[in-house]
Design an enzyme around this catalytic site. Structure first.
Site: not given
Length: 420
Positions: A278, A317, A347-348
């Site tokens: 997988e 990420r 806005c962070e």
């Protein structure tokens, strides 16, 4: 081999210059290489074909890494199956041309409707992650008049030595069935009228650069298979999961597919078990980049900021995992090198793509955020009412839009104002 290279001083995707993509499609833009995608899958197929234990093996691409239909279709055309974790992903892979008999359904929270959807599609196998899920599947399969093929995702309690958010094989994880409980649950599965025991599954985590934990996990799973065989419970396939990592930094050593698979296949020789894999990130991670433009350079007393038009909503990420992505000027030029935090307009304070990067850049320059093909667009959001980026596939000298950029109108098209 990288399919993103400098040619005449300009970064290209295969034979297409990235500035031409920015001019034609705008930024931010996800850019993928068809050759890189196909080459990554072919490496798995070649290693499996060269080993006796790889006969009949199935590579099920983990759709959560990047679910664009064009990418899924490329892999389906090469014979790949798919590892899904939702009913939506099932619908997506079928729309992309997948063979449902090459689909495995993982995930800890499958609903009854999702189970029915998968049974109706006649998928290869359900990877069961809890006793409650097994009982529900038996009930749903009975209502559908079917037997559901299952494998138990067994948690071997092996430390994969990766980021804790993507470590899935320890006993503290929400995933899988505890190793010590697996034998009893297999007995229960074998006794249920609408369940068919088909295989055994194990996935210990993601972004593994040391193949040794895979071997340790397999040895524990093989010991369990021997116990099951002694009790007359036959296992037809062994699903080894995914998790093989990619190179994000220059100082990282990326294991080859052969160095990962061959020790596992050696242990499986002569057992008559079909191998299922997988891989996700390994197939798509280094096949894509995020193209972005510098809007402003903002010098500061403590830090210098390069403010770009991509943000944490486009590539989550770095903010989520403090993950590293190389950031390269698309057309390197002479100039003063400064250390910049490469940040977006969201806005962070956590809205960054890379911190403390030495770059010689100017406003208007293009930057390439590398190794962004996995968990980039797949995790993107519309935070701050930002349309998600366009996705472009490069095939030799051609560039094709495989998902157009969203519009703001589309973002609120499903919303309604209350009546007066």
């Amino acid at each position: 081999m990288s399919h993103f290279t400098l040619k005449q001083g300009v970064l290209h995707a295969e034979s297409v210059a990235l500035p031409a993509i920015a001019e034609r499609f705008g930024t931010p833009a996800y850019v993928y290489s068809r050759a890189a995608l196909q080459g990554a899958l072919q490496e798995f197929l070649d290693v499996l074909a060269a080993h006796p234990a790889g006969d009949g093996a199935l590579v099920c691409y983990a759709v959560k890494a990047n679910s664009n239909l064009a990418i899924l279709n490329l892999f389906a055309r090469m014979g790949a199956g798919f590892d899904i974790v939702s009913g939506g992903e099932l619908q997506r892979v079928l729309a992309a041309g997948a063979d449902p008999r090459k689909v495995v359904f993982s995930g800890v929270g499958k609903t009854a409707n999702e189970m029915k959807q998968a049974l109706d599609a006649d998928i290869l196998c359900f990877n069961i992650e809890s006793p409650a899920e097994l009982e529900r599947l038996n009930e749903v399969a009975g209502q559908c008049g079917r037997q559901a093929p299952v494998s138990l995702r067994v948690n071997p309690n092996v430390d994969p030595k990766t980021h804790p958010y993507i470590s899935t094989g320890l006993k503290e994880a929400k995933f899988g069935v505890a190793y010590d409980d697996a034998l009893a649950l297999y007995r229960r599965a074998a006794a249920l009228p609408h369940i068919e025991v088909a295989g055994i599954d194990c996935h210990i985590g993601s972004q593994l650069l040391d193949p040794s934990p895979f071997v340790e996990a397999l040895d524990r799973i093989l010991a369990l298979i021997d116990q099951l065989t002694a009790e007359g419970i036959r296992i037809h396939h062994i699903d080894l999961g995914g998790g093989l990592g990619i190179k994000y930094k220059d100082d990282q050593v990326e294991p080859t597919v052969a160095s990962y698979l061959n020790p596992l296949l050696d242990r499986l020789a002569g057992r008559g078990l079909k191998v299922v894999l997988e891989p996700g990130r390994r197939l798509v991670g280094n096949a894509g980049l995020l193209l972005t433009r510098v809007e402003f350079l903002k010098p500061g007393e403590g830090k210098n900021f390069a403010i770009v038009d991509a943000a944490m909503n486009d590539l989550k990420r770095p903010a989520l995992y403090e993950a590293w992505h190389d950031i390269l000027p698309v057309a390197p030029h002479a100039g003063e090198t400064r250390v910049y935090d490469v940040v977006g307009p969201v806005c962070e304070t956590g809205d960054f793509l890379g911190l403390a990067r030495p770059l010689a850049i100017a406003a208007g320059d293009l930057l390439a955020v590398m190794s962004a093909g996995a968990y980039g667009m797949a995790m993107a959001s519309n935070y701050n009412t930002r349309p998600r980026a366009v996705e472009v596939m490069v095939d030799g000298a051609q560039a094709h839009v495989i998902r157009r950029r969203e519009t703001v109108d589309e973002l609120y098209a499903g919303e309604q104002i209350l009546p007066a």
